[in-house]
Design a protein around this motif. Structure first.
Motif, PDB file in Angstrom:
ATOM      1  N   ILE A 227       0.056  44.145 -22.362  1.00 59.96           N
ATOM      2  CA  ILE A 227      -0.152  44.543 -20.970  1.00 59.96           C
ATOM      3  C   ILE A 227       0.542  43.570 -20.020  1.00 59.96           C
ATOM      4  N   LEU A 228       0.476  42.272 -20.314  1.00 59.56           N
ATOM      5  CA  LEU A 228       1.154  41.288 -19.473  1.00 59.56           C
ATOM      6  C   LEU A 228       2.668  41.488 -19.489  1.00 59.56           C
ATOM      7  N   VAL A 229       3.222  41.764 -20.662  1.00 59.44           N
ATOM      8  CA  VAL A 229       4.674  41.997 -20.761  1.00 59.44           C
ATOM      9  C   VAL A 229       5.069  43.232 -19.965  1.00 59.44           C
ATOM     10  N   ILE A 230       4.292  44.307 -20.091  1.00 59.01           N
ATOM     11  CA  ILE A 230       4.597  45.539 -19.369  1.00 59.01           C
ATOM     12  C   ILE A 230       4.516  45.323 -17.857  1.00 59.01           C
ATOM     13  N   MET A 231       3.474  44.629 -17.410  1.00 56.69           N
ATOM     14  CA  MET A 231       3.312  44.388 -15.976  1.00 56.69           C
ATOM     15  C   MET A 231       4.414  43.469 -15.445  1.00 56.69           C
ATOM     16  N   MET A 232       4.809  42.478 -16.247  1.00 52.60           N
ATOM     17  CA  MET A 232       5.896  41.592 -15.836  1.00 52.60           C
ATOM     18  C   MET A 232       7.199  42.363 -15.669  1.00 52.60           C
ATOM     19  N   ARG A 233       7.513  43.221 -16.620  1.00 52.50           N
ATOM     20  CA  ARG A 233       8.750  44.008 -16.543  1.00 52.50           C
ATOM     21  C   ARG A 233       8.724  44.948 -15.338  1.00 52.50           C
ATOM     22  N   ASN A 234       7.588  45.579 -15.099  1.00 55.91           N
ATOM     23  CA  ASN A 234       7.484  46.474 -13.946  1.00 55.91           C
ATOM     24  C   ASN A 234       7.632  45.706 -12.636  1.00 55.91           C
ATOM     25  N   ALA A 235       7.038  44.506 -12.566  1.00 58.38           N
ATOM     26  CA  ALA A 235       7.154  43.691 -11.359  1.00 58.38           C
ATOM     27  C   ALA A 235       8.593  43.230 -11.142  1.00 58.38           C
ATOM     28  N   GLU A 236       9.287  42.881 -12.224  1.00 63.30           N
ATOM     29  CA  GLU A 236      10.682  42.459 -12.109  1.00 63.30           C
ATOM     30  C   GLU A 236      11.569  43.606 -11.636  1.00 63.30           C
ATOM     31  N   ARG A 237      11.312  44.802 -12.155  1.00 65.88           N
ATOM     32  CA  ARG A 237      12.085  45.964 -11.710  1.00 65.88           C
ATOM     33  C   ARG A 237      11.839  46.257 -10.230  1.00 65.88           C
ATOM     34  N   ALA A 238      10.586  46.162  -9.818  1.00 67.73           N
ATOM     35  CA  ALA A 238      10.279  46.389  -8.404  1.00 67.73           C
ATOM     36  C   ALA A 238      10.948  45.342  -7.524  1.00 67.73           C
ATOM     37  N   GLU A 239      10.993  44.104  -8.001  1.00 69.16           N
ATOM     38  CA  GLU A 239      11.649  43.039  -7.249  1.00 69.16           C
ATOM     39  C   GLU A 239      13.152  43.275  -7.145  1.00 69.16           C
ATOM     40  N   GLU A 240      13.751  43.759  -8.225  1.00 65.73           N
ATOM     41  CA  GLU A 240      15.182  44.056  -8.206  1.00 65.73           C
ATOM     42  C   GLU A 240      15.504  45.188  -7.242  1.00 65.73           C
ATOM     43  N   LYS A 241      14.650  46.207  -7.191  1.00 65.18           N
ATOM     44  CA  LYS A 241      14.858  47.307  -6.265  1.00 65.18           C
ATOM     45  C   LYS A 241      14.772  46.832  -4.823  1.00 65.18           C
ATOM     46  N   LYS A 242      13.835  45.932  -4.540  1.00 64.27           N
ATOM     47  CA  LYS A 242      13.716  45.403  -3.196  1.00 64.27           C
ATOM     48  C   LYS A 242      14.961  44.619  -2.799  1.00 64.27           C
ATOM     49  N   ARG A 243      15.489  43.841  -3.747  1.00 63.72           N
ATOM     50  CA  ARG A 243      16.699  43.069  -3.472  1.00 63.72           C
ATOM     51  C   ARG A 243      17.893  43.969  -3.201  1.00 63.72           C
ATOM     52  N   LYS A 244      17.991  45.048  -3.955  1.00 61.10           N
ATOM     53  CA  LYS A 244      19.106  45.988  -3.758  1.00 61.10           C
ATOM     54  C   LYS A 244      19.018  46.656  -2.385  1.00 61.10           C
ATOM     55  N   LYS A 245      17.797  46.995  -2.000  1.00 65.10           N
ATOM     56  CA  LYS A 245      17.612  47.629  -0.687  1.00 65.10           C
ATOM     57  C   LYS A 245      17.965  46.665   0.443  1.00 65.10           C
ATOM     58  N   ARG A 246      17.602  45.394   0.271  1.00 61.56           N
ATOM     59  CA  ARG A 246      17.915  44.404   1.301  1.00 61.56           C
ATOM     60  C   ARG A 246      19.414  44.161   1.423  1.00 61.56           C
ATOM     61  N   SER A 247      20.085  44.168   0.269  1.00 66.68           N
ATOM     62  CA  SER A 247      21.540  43.908   0.276  1.00 66.68           C
ATOM     63  C   SER A 247      22.298  45.162   0.699  1.00 66.68           C
TER      64      SER A 247
END
Length: 247
Positions: A227-247
């Motif tokens: 569960i921790l691995v899954i949540m970490m991966r989902n959080a990283e993907r969400a963070e990457e999407k936010k970065r792409k939107k900002r750029s």
């Protein structure tokens, strides 16, 4: 299950379940009920020892291959110790849980550095899943879920050979997802199966609460890590999407 739904239908005229249906343990003798209390109390102690092991890793960076080997050695010694040495076996269980926590420590350290709320949410989610699946096994009809043993053993064998193949030929995103999600589903099933197997063995006179707590502890730890691995991966993907939107 029949006793559960019997209490459910008789508890209210409208057919909705009540709190009394959740307290229906007529199929479990008082001796087995007391045994389950010891098992879950010992499990809580093991989880506390595991959390302390993870804390030790964060302080002293002790987690790794050696702690994993030490955990396995303690488990083997526990399983091969006579049942009447309960204090010694309890100590071995606490040691195994501590080394397991230290082994998982690097993952927990990464999670804490990224977002501490993931650890809290993951532990709460695992605890709720454990309560639900273990509770379902307790209120279900005796031996109802024991048929899952063959299916779960086959799934565990598939997971082992998949892990062996990926270690030999390299990992890919697809195989990693299969290992994580299929492994999560597998160990959730083991929560149900192991709980009902513990109840059945207790009815047959096997009241080894230390060994039974070890079984549930391994299920809990396996689910929590995934569960921790899954949540970490989902959080990283969400963070990457936010970065792409900002750029």
């Amino acid at each position: 299950m029949d006793s559960f739904f019997g209490a459910r239908s008789s508890s209210s005229a409208g057919g909705s379940w009540s709190y009394e249906s959740l307290k229906n343990f007529r199929q479990i003798s008082p001796v087995v009920q007391n045994h389950l209390k010891l098992v879950y109390l010992t499990l809580c102690c093991a989880l506390a020892a595991s959390a302390f092991g993870a804390y030790l890793h964060i302080l002293m960076n002790i987690g790794g291959f050696l702690t994993t080997i030490a955990c396995v050695v303690c488990m083997v010694l526990l399983l091969n110790s006579p049942v009447y040495y309960q204090r010694k076996r309890f100590g071995l269980l606490m040691a195994a849980a501590l080394f397991e926590g230290a082994s998982v420590g690097p993952l927990i350290e990464i999670v804490l550095d990224f977002d501490p709320s993931i650890l809290v949410t993951g532990f709460v989610g695992t605890s709720l899943a454990f309560l639900c699946f273990s509770g379902a096994a307790i209120v279900a009809r005796r031996r109802e879920f024991l048929y899952l043993g063959g299916l779960l053993s086959s799934g565990l064998s598939i997971l082992f050979w998949l892990h062996f193949a990926t270690s030999m030929f390299g990992h890919s995103v697809a195989t990693f997802n299969v290992e994580i999600y299929f492994g999560l589903l597998l160990f959730l099933g083991y929560m149900v199966f192991d709980t009902q197997q513990i109840i059945e063995r207790a009815h047959l006179g096997d009241l080894d609460y230390v060994k039974h707590a070890l079984t549930l502890f391994t299920d809990f730890a396996a689910v929590l890590v995934r569960i921790l691995v899954i949540m970490m991966r989902n959080a990283e993907r969400a963070e990457e999407k936010k970065r792409k939107k900002r750029s």
